[in-house]
Write an enzyme that holds these catalytic residues in place. Structure first.
Site, PDB file in Angstrom:
ATOM      1  CG  ASP A 101      -8.460  -2.793  -1.095  1.00  0.00           C
ATOM      2  OD1 ASP A 101      -7.558  -3.627  -0.958  1.00  0.00           O
ATOM      3  OD2 ASP A 101      -9.656  -3.021  -0.808  1.00  0.00           O
ATOM      4  CE  LYS A 102       0.938  -2.090  -1.393  1.00  0.00           C
ATOM      5  NZ  LYS A 102       1.902  -1.268  -0.625  1.00  0.00           N
TER       6      LYS A 102
END
Length: 237
Positions: free
Chosen positions: A104-105
């Protein structure tokens, strides 16, 4: 393809059309065109050239690529161009690649990038229980109970699923190591939240036999032959 191009007979051979010797025979007989013009024996082919063999356009097979990338926080694991911080544009590799799975970011660490679709499928098959290792820093002291309960498997209300049992090891007051064999959406963050912990930093350091060793954040390298051989063995090759 090299910047100065490749010999036409090699191009046709690597595309699986025919042997180099047969390619030379066909070129001499006028059966091969480059950009609509009859080719000559020994002529070189550039990336922008259109090659036709007996009336059919020929495309080279892209060289298989598997990169180990150290993704920084803030980069999104997508090939979607509308996402300005997408991983494809970030690494700017000359061959079109796509990420294997997601990180994830707000997380960082090891991410695989490849142009091999079947390899992606084999790595991603959940039933294969492939290990992924993370180093996680949280917002409050880690207790023995937290470690034990995380390792047993945690029911995630938002996903309505219980995570698989996993290995968890306390490293320091606020940091622990966790080895998962599944990849649910934001799994580690959700697991921590169940026990009232919030993740401050999450780094993936290993996928199966592949590690971040020697790769600086924001950089990448191609998989080494011995790593690829070991990976294939783990995937059942």
């Amino acid at each position: 393809m090299e910047t100065e191009g490749v010999r036409l007979n090699k191009f046709l051979s690597e595309a699986g059309v025919c042997s180099r010797r047969e390619a030379d025979r066909q070129i001499a007989a006028g059966g091969v065109l480059i950009n609509g013009k009859v080719a000559e024996v020994g002529q070189r082919v550039m990336e922008s050239d259109v090659v036709e063999y007996q009336g059919k356009e020929i495309f080279t097979k892209p060289r298989p690529v598997l990169l180990l990338c150290n993704k920084p926080e803030g980069i999104v694991c997508t090939a979607e161009k509308r996402e300005k911080n997408n991983i494809v544009d970030f690494i700017h590799y000359p061959t079109r690649l796509y990420p294997v799975g997601r990180l994830d970011k707000n997380s960082r660490g090891l991410l695989l990038m490849t142009n091999q679709g079947e390899l992606v499928n084999r790595i991603m098959r959940a039933r294969n229980y492939h290990e992924k290792e993370y180093i996680v820093r949280v917002d409050k002291p880690i207790t023995g109970t937290f470690v034990t309960d995380m390792a047993k498997g945690v029911f995630l209300p938002e996903l309505e699923v219980k995570t698989r049992p996993c290995r968890v090891e306390k490293i320091s007051k606020y940091t622990f190591r966790i080895v998962l064999t599944q990849g649910l959406n934001r799994q580690i963050r959700r697991m921590c939240q169940v026990f009232g912990y919030h993740v401050r930093d999450l780094q993936r350091v290993r996928i199966m036999n592949l590690t971040l060793d020697g790769i600086k954040e924001g950089e990448y390298r191609e998989i080494r032959p011995e790593e690829y051989e070991a990976l294939m063995g783990m995937l059942g090759e």
